[in-house]
Structure formats: C-alpha cells, structure tokens
Design a protein around this motif. Structure first.
Motif, PDB file in Angstrom:
ATOM      1  N   THR A   1       0.835  -1.204   0.000  1.00  0.00           N
ATOM      2  CA  THR A   1       0.000   0.000   0.000  1.00  0.00           C
ATOM      3  C   THR A   1       0.868   1.251   0.000  1.00  0.00           C
ATOM      4  O   THR A   1       0.610   2.214  -0.738  1.00  0.00           O
ATOM      5  CB  THR A   1      -0.927   0.001   1.231  1.00  0.00           C
ATOM      6  OG1 THR A   1      -1.810  -1.116   1.154  1.00  0.00           O
ATOM      7  CG2 THR A   1      -1.749   1.281   1.288  1.00  0.00           C
ATOM      8  N   VAL A   2       1.913   1.230   0.819  1.00  0.00           N
ATOM      9  CA  VAL A   2       2.845   2.361   0.869  1.00  0.00           C
ATOM     10  C   VAL A   2       3.564   2.513  -0.476  1.00  0.00           C
ATOM     11  O   VAL A   2       3.701   3.626  -1.010  1.00  0.00           O
ATOM     12  CB  VAL A   2       3.869   2.170   2.008  1.00  0.00           C
ATOM     13  CG1 VAL A   2       4.908   3.297   1.985  1.00  0.00           C
ATOM     14  CG2 VAL A   2       3.160   2.112   3.349  1.00  0.00           C
ATOM     15  N   ILE A   3       3.992   1.382  -1.055  1.00  0.00           N
ATOM     16  CA  ILE A   3       4.691   1.409  -2.343  1.00  0.00           C
ATOM     17  C   ILE A   3       3.792   1.967  -3.445  1.00  0.00           C
ATOM     18  O   ILE A   3       4.217   2.793  -4.260  1.00  0.00           O
ATOM     19  CB  ILE A   3       5.185  -0.007  -2.716  1.00  0.00           C
ATOM     20  CG1 ILE A   3       6.268  -0.456  -1.743  1.00  0.00           C
ATOM     21  CG2 ILE A   3       5.704  -0.044  -4.156  1.00  0.00           C
ATOM     22  CD1 ILE A   3       6.677  -1.904  -1.912  1.00  0.00           C
ATOM     23  N   ILE A   4       2.531   1.527  -3.453  1.00  0.00           N
ATOM     24  CA  ILE A   4       1.598   2.004  -4.482  1.00  0.00           C
ATOM     25  C   ILE A   4       1.391   3.508  -4.364  1.00  0.00           C
ATOM     26  O   ILE A   4       1.397   4.229  -5.374  1.00  0.00           O
ATOM     27  CB  ILE A   4       0.256   1.258  -4.373  1.00  0.00           C
ATOM     28  CG1 ILE A   4       0.420  -0.190  -4.819  1.00  0.00           C
ATOM     29  CG2 ILE A   4      -0.822   1.948  -5.214  1.00  0.00           C
ATOM     30  CD1 ILE A   4      -0.816  -1.044  -4.620  1.00  0.00           C
ATOM     31  N   CYS A   5       1.205   3.992  -3.146  1.00  0.00           N
ATOM     32  CA  CYS A   5       0.989   5.435  -2.941  1.00  0.00           C
ATOM     33  C   CYS A   5       2.191   6.246  -3.423  1.00  0.00           C
ATOM     34  O   CYS A   5       2.034   7.264  -4.106  1.00  0.00           O
ATOM     35  CB  CYS A   5       0.715   5.721  -1.464  1.00  0.00           C
ATOM     36  SG  CYS A   5      -0.869   5.101  -0.866  1.00  0.00           S
ATOM     37  N   ILE A   6       3.389   5.774  -3.076  1.00  0.00           N
ATOM     38  CA  ILE A   6       4.605   6.506  -3.449  1.00  0.00           C
ATOM     39  C   ILE A   6       4.805   6.483  -4.965  1.00  0.00           C
ATOM     40  O   ILE A   6       5.054   7.527  -5.591  1.00  0.00           O
ATOM     41  CB  ILE A   6       5.841   5.906  -2.735  1.00  0.00           C
ATOM     42  CG1 ILE A   6       5.742   6.140  -1.229  1.00  0.00           C
ATOM     43  CG2 ILE A   6       7.126   6.526  -3.291  1.00  0.00           C
ATOM     44  CD1 ILE A   6       6.830   5.463  -0.428  1.00  0.00           C
ATOM     45  N   THR A   7       4.684   5.294  -5.577  1.00  0.00           N
ATOM     46  CA  THR A   7       4.917   5.189  -7.024  1.00  0.00           C
ATOM     47  C   THR A   7       3.811   5.869  -7.835  1.00  0.00           C
ATOM     48  O   THR A   7       4.077   6.402  -8.912  1.00  0.00           O
ATOM     49  CB  THR A   7       5.036   3.710  -7.442  1.00  0.00           C
ATOM     50  OG1 THR A   7       3.876   2.991  -7.003  1.00  0.00           O
ATOM     51  CG2 THR A   7       6.282   3.080  -6.843  1.00  0.00           C
ATOM     52  N   GLU A   8       2.591   5.861  -7.304  1.00  0.00           N
ATOM     53  CA  GLU A   8       1.497   6.555  -7.998  1.00  0.00           C
ATOM     54  C   GLU A   8       1.730   8.059  -7.994  1.00  0.00           C
ATOM     55  O   GLU A   8       1.542   8.739  -9.011  1.00  0.00           O
ATOM     56  CB  GLU A   8       0.160   6.220  -7.323  1.00  0.00           C
ATOM     57  CG  GLU A   8      -1.051   6.869  -7.967  1.00  0.00           C
ATOM     58  CD  GLU A   8      -1.367   6.297  -9.339  1.00  0.00           C
ATOM     59  OE1 GLU A   8      -2.107   6.983 -10.090  1.00  0.00           O
ATOM     60  OE2 GLU A   8      -0.887   5.202  -9.676  1.00  0.00           O
ATOM     61  N   LEU A   9       2.150   8.598  -6.851  1.00  0.00           N
ATOM     62  CA  LEU A   9       2.450  10.029  -6.761  1.00  0.00           C
ATOM     63  C   LEU A   9       3.634  10.399  -7.648  1.00  0.00           C
ATOM     64  O   LEU A   9       3.697  11.506  -8.200  1.00  0.00           O
ATOM     65  CB  LEU A   9       2.755  10.415  -5.299  1.00  0.00           C
ATOM     66  CG  LEU A   9       1.559  10.397  -4.331  1.00  0.00           C
ATOM     67  CD1 LEU A   9       2.033  10.626  -2.904  1.00  0.00           C
ATOM     68  CD2 LEU A   9       0.527  11.461  -4.726  1.00  0.00           C
ATOM     69  N   ALA A  10       4.575   9.449  -7.806  1.00  0.00           N
ATOM     70  CA  ALA A  10       5.742   9.698  -8.654  1.00  0.00           C
ATOM     71  C   ALA A  10       5.441   9.463 -10.128  1.00  0.00           C
ATOM     72  O   ALA A  10       6.285   9.740 -10.988  1.00  0.00           O
ATOM     73  CB  ALA A  10       6.906   8.813  -8.209  1.00  0.00           C
ATOM     74  N   GLY A  11       4.246   8.936 -10.418  1.00  0.00           N
ATOM     75  CA  GLY A  11       3.845   8.696 -11.803  1.00  0.00           C
ATOM     76  C   GLY A  11       4.501   7.488 -12.438  1.00  0.00           C
ATOM     77  O   GLY A  11       4.561   7.388 -13.670  1.00  0.00           O
ATOM     78  N   VAL A  12       4.957   6.526 -11.624  1.00  0.00           N
ATOM     79  CA  VAL A  12       5.639   5.354 -12.184  1.00  0.00           C
ATOM     80  C   VAL A  12       4.960   4.044 -11.764  1.00  0.00           C
ATOM     81  O   VAL A  12       5.541   2.970 -11.935  1.00  0.00           O
ATOM     82  CB  VAL A  12       7.133   5.318 -11.748  1.00  0.00           C
ATOM     83  CG1 VAL A  12       7.891   6.480 -12.356  1.00  0.00           C
ATOM     84  CG2 VAL A  12       7.265   5.320 -10.222  1.00  0.00           C
ATOM     85  N   TYR A  13       3.732   4.127 -11.222  1.00  0.00           N
ATOM     86  CA  TYR A  13       3.058   2.887 -10.824  1.00  0.00           C
ATOM     87  C   TYR A  13       2.509   2.166 -12.050  1.00  0.00           C
ATOM     88  O   TYR A  13       2.760   0.987 -12.262  1.00  0.00           O
ATOM     89  CB  TYR A  13       1.932   3.175  -9.835  1.00  0.00           C
ATOM     90  CG  TYR A  13       1.199   1.922  -9.399  1.00  0.00           C
ATOM     91  CD1 TYR A  13       1.896   0.840  -8.865  1.00  0.00           C
ATOM     92  CD2 TYR A  13      -0.181   1.816  -9.538  1.00  0.00           C
ATOM     93  CE1 TYR A  13       1.241  -0.315  -8.477  1.00  0.00           C
ATOM     94  CE2 TYR A  13      -0.852   0.661  -9.149  1.00  0.00           C
ATOM     95  CZ  TYR A  13      -0.133  -0.400  -8.616  1.00  0.00           C
ATOM     96  OH  TYR A  13      -0.798  -1.548  -8.247  1.00  0.00           O
TER      97      TYR A  13
END
Length: 314
Positions: free
Chosen positions: A152-164
């Motif tokens: 969940t933490v990884i998804i939030c970070i990568t989504e905000l970074a535009g790389v999910y």
C-alpha cells in the motif's frame, strides 16, 4: 458494443446501488443477529469481521465507480481489510476448534504423514503436526497482512511519482513487479489455508458439521476470486481492448475502464456472496445446544398460571 457504451452501462448508478444496498442489508442483518446472540465471543467476533467483507467491498466498489479519479484510494483501503480478513479466518478456525493449545494437542495426535497436496512445503522444511504446523500456517497468513501494508505504501509513493502504471506490463513501471510479488504472497497465504483445511477437516466435520468446505470457499471466493478477476481484466486492458476510449472526449482512459468493469462486477457479485454468507455463517450455529429460541421463551411466559400442570395419570 464500444467501450463508450460499456462506460454508459457501468456508470449508471441505480442498478449497482440497488444491488449493494440489498447486499449490505443482508450482511449487516447477519452481523446484528450475531451481536444479539453472542454466545461464543472468541469465535463470533471473527465471524462478524468476515461478514463485514461484503459491505466494505460493495461500498468501496460503488464509490470507486462514482469517483473514478480516486478509485485507487478506495481499492487500497479494501486491500488492507482483505488481508485482515485472511488473518481473522485463520484465528476463526483455531478458536472454533478450542483455541491454540487445544488445536496443537489435536494436531500432534494425528499421523505424521499428513498429505501435502501440492508438495510445496517440502521445498522449505517438513511441517511437523502440532505447534510447528500451526505456527507456519499463522505465519503464512500474517506475511500477507505485512505485505499488503507494505505494498500500500509502495503504491501510494509510485502513484504520486507517476511510475506505478496500474494495468501496464511495462518493466519500466512498478505495477508488474508489485503484481508478481503479490501473486506469490497471495498464493502462499492461500496454500496455508488449504493446509489448515487438510489438517482440520475431520474435526470441522465431526461431531458437529461446521460445513468447512463452504466456509473456506466463501472466504477464498471473495478475496482471491475478485483479485484474479481484476488481474485478468488488466491483462485484457494491456492488450488494447479499451484503447478506443482514449480517442473520445470522455474523462476516462483505458485504465479507468478496467477499474470500472472490475468494480461494476464486484457490485453485482457481492449480493451473491451476501446470500452465501447468510447461510454459511449463520448465528444459529453458535447457540448452545439446549438454548431455547427467544420466541418460545416468551410464549411460555405468557401462559396463564391458572392452567393446571400435566402430570402422570394413575
């Protein structure tokens, strides 16, 4: 049917709202009945958590359809509860069979050659029946909880970074790596549930039949079926099935369509799961053997005292 037509269907709120309302009424009514008939707290508290799966999944999916731009947030919250449910189900089985110590003694008395139906545990070590076996099952369910929190933490970070890049099988995006690891974590949790069933099916079927096949099926159906359903929908998306929506003026892109189809199907499916849970996790199973229904007790209290008691006629 074009993708635009499909969007018109899945964004129509009334059918899905009706279905999830019915599902929530059934499930919340069952929760209320368990609270009113709370005879086995250590067991029924886990049943209540299992029953709440349907309302949480249904409401989350409906909200995701209505607010597609933030659907990832709703789905992430659902995933956290999903992991919690797997852990609760393991403890439900343990408490149903008398608690940790009692189940350890029961397992220790079984033949040592319990069949490993997939032959996977031998890749790691032999699971000796007893405390070691139960600890490994618990650990297998717990790792899924820990993974879900981390992912969940990884998804939030990568989504905000535009790389999910959800639904994309591009190795330059995070989604494919998350999906691979999640598949393994989920498979291991499922395998541990199957092993627990294999080890306890005799006790769950006799002297009282707790209908273990249906209970395991309901939990695995909601959690694992819905996840794999979404996974295959994203595969279809990656093959370009919804690309035509990108050429329209609609605020949806192909990933939104995949999310929409998944959430639309869940809204429909939750009604059927609610009905299944109503019969499989009934509060009546946990009533004391000699418990008299409340309606019968009330009728007995209303019988006038002037009515003579029947006795032996000599």
């Amino acid at each position: 049917m074009t993708t635009e037509d499909a969007i018109d269907i899945i964004t129509s709120p009334w059918l899905t709202l009706t279905l999830i309302t019915l599902a929530c009424i059934i499930s919340l009514s069952d929760v209320y009945q368990h609270i009113q008939n709370y005879h086995q707290p250590e067991v029924q508290k886990h049943v209540i958590r299992l029953l709440l799966m349907v309302p949480i999944y249904a409401i989350q999916s409906w909200l995701s359809l209505r607010f597609i731009q933030v659907s990832l947030l709703f789905e992430t919250l659902r995933d956290l509860y999903e992991a919690f449910v797997i852990m609760s189900f393991v403890y439900y089985i343990i408490n149903l069979l008398g608690g940790w110590d009692s189940l350890v003694k029961t397992l220790a008395g079984k033949p040592a050659d319990l069949a490993d139906i997939l032959g996977i545990s031998s890749l790691f070590s032999d699971w000796a029946l007893g405390e070691e076996f139960l600890f490994n099952v618990e650990k297998g369910a717990l790792q899924y909880v820990v993974f879900k929190v981390a992912v969940t933490v990884i998804i939030c970070i990568t989504e905000l970074a535009g790389v999910y890049g959800e639904g994309s099988f591009d190795f330059g995006q995070a989604y494919i790596y998350v999906a691979i690891v999640q598949n393994f974590s989920q498979f291991w949790a499922l395998y541990c549930l199957v092993m627990l069933y294999q080890a306890t099916q005799e006790e769950l079927s006799s002297p009282k039949d707790w209908r273990p096949v249906f209970k395991f099926g309901c939990v695995k159906g909601v959690v694992f079926f819905t996840w794999w359903q979404g996974f295959f929908i994203f595969i279809i998306q990656s093959l370009g099935a919804f690309d035509d929506v990108n050429d329209t003026d609609l605020p949806w892109d192909d990933a939104d369509v995949a999310h929409g189809i998944q959430n639309y199907l869940i809204c429909i499916e939750m009604l059927f799961f609610a009905i299944a849970h109503h019969y499989v996790f009934s509060y009546r199973e946990y009533a004391p053997v000699n418990d008299v229904p409340k309606e019968q007790k009330q009728m007995e209290m209303e019988i006038p005292a002037t009515i003579p008691q029947t006795g032996n006629i000599v």
